[in-house]
Motif scaffolding. Structure first.
Motif, short mmCIF file in Angstrom:
data_model
loop_
_atom_site.label_atom_id
_atom_site.label_comp_id
_atom_site.label_asym_id
_atom_site.label_seq_id
_atom_site.Cartn_x
_atom_site.Cartn_y
_atom_site.Cartn_z
N TRP A 144 5.90 -33.08 -13.64
CA TRP A 144 6.55 -34.38 -13.47
C TRP A 144 7.68 -34.36 -12.46
O TRP A 144 7.81 -35.26 -11.65
CB TRP A 144 7.05 -34.91 -14.81
N ALA A 145 8.52 -33.33 -12.50
CA ALA A 145 9.67 -33.28 -11.58
C ALA A 145 9.23 -33.16 -10.12
O ALA A 145 9.98 -33.53 -9.22
CB ALA A 145 10.57 -32.11 -11.95
N SER A 146 8.01 -32.70 -9.87
CA SER A 146 7.54 -32.56 -8.48
C SER A 146 7.18 -33.90 -7.86
O SER A 146 7.23 -34.04 -6.64
CB SER A 146 6.34 -31.60 -8.43
N GLY A 182 -1.68 -47.19 -11.78
CA GLY A 182 -1.10 -48.44 -12.26
C GLY A 182 -0.04 -48.17 -13.31
O GLY A 182 -0.13 -47.19 -14.05
N LEU A 183 0.94 -49.02 -13.35
CA LEU A 183 2.00 -48.94 -14.35
C LEU A 183 2.31 -50.36 -14.83
O LEU A 183 2.63 -51.23 -14.02
CB LEU A 183 3.27 -48.31 -13.76
N THR A 184 2.21 -50.55 -16.14
CA THR A 184 2.61 -51.81 -16.76
C THR A 184 3.82 -51.50 -17.64
O THR A 184 3.75 -50.61 -18.50
CB THR A 184 1.47 -52.39 -17.62
N ARG A 196 8.05 -47.07 -8.50
CA ARG A 196 7.17 -47.23 -7.34
C ARG A 196 7.24 -45.99 -6.43
O ARG A 196 6.21 -45.47 -5.98
CB ARG A 196 7.54 -48.47 -6.55
N ARG A 197 8.43 -45.48 -6.21
CA ARG A 197 8.60 -44.27 -5.38
C ARG A 197 7.89 -43.08 -6.02
O ARG A 197 7.19 -42.32 -5.35
CB ARG A 197 10.08 -43.98 -5.19
N ALA A 198 8.06 -42.92 -7.33
CA ALA A 198 7.41 -41.81 -8.03
C ALA A 198 5.89 -41.93 -7.96
O ALA A 198 5.19 -40.94 -7.70
CB ALA A 198 7.88 -41.77 -9.49
N LEU A 199 5.37 -43.12 -8.18
CA LEU A 199 3.92 -43.32 -8.14
C LEU A 199 3.36 -43.05 -6.74
O LEU A 199 2.27 -42.49 -6.60
CB LEU A 199 3.55 -44.72 -8.60
N ARG A 200 4.10 -43.44 -5.72
CA ARG A 200 3.66 -43.15 -4.34
C ARG A 200 3.54 -41.64 -4.12
O ARG A 200 2.57 -41.16 -3.52
CB ARG A 200 4.62 -43.76 -3.32
#
Length: 125
Positions: free
Chosen positions: A24-26, A98-100, A116-120
């Motif tokens: 996750w931290a990466s 996707g994230l809800t 959004r930054r993390a998902l990218r």
């Protein structure tokens, strides 16, 4: 609030990055560590997510569906609770994450840019 992000990484790779807590931290720059008894994402898992400010935020995983590549969890800061549902699907040339999010609107609005930054990063590296 709903966020969708597409990138070149395959859905299986993205799903592995979700299910491995040590990863996750990466891809989530606001997370430095996940504290939990297990290192794999499973239904019923609880622990804390440690932020870059060294704040530990408690969480509980409500559902993990490996076949559908989807999972739901809730984080809590004092009386504030935010429920996050994640899913990953194959998409042209890679995957779509996707994230809800459900919770107080001001909290969601503040968290959305970080998410959004993390998902990218999740779907691109």
């Amino acid at each position: 609030m709903i966020i969708h992000v597409s990138g070149p990484c395959g859905a299986d790779t993205v799903w592995q990055r979700y299910t491995c807590l040590d990863a996750w931290a990466s891809w989530a720059p606001h997370i430095t560590r996940v504290h939990a008894l297990r290192r794999t994402l499973v239904t019923g898992l609880s622990g804390t997510v440690e932020s870059v400010a060294h704040v530990k935020i408690p969480f509980l995983v409500y559902m993990v569906d490996n076949e559908q590549r989807a999972w739901t969890w809730q984080v809590r800061v004092g009386p504030i609770r935010v429920t996050l549902h994640h899913d990953v699907h194959p998409h042209a040339g890679g995957s779509r994450a996707g994230l809800t999010m459900q919770g107080p609107t001001p909290v969601l609005a503040a968290y959305a840019p970080l998410a959004r930054r993390a998902l990218r990063r999740l779907v691109r590296f």
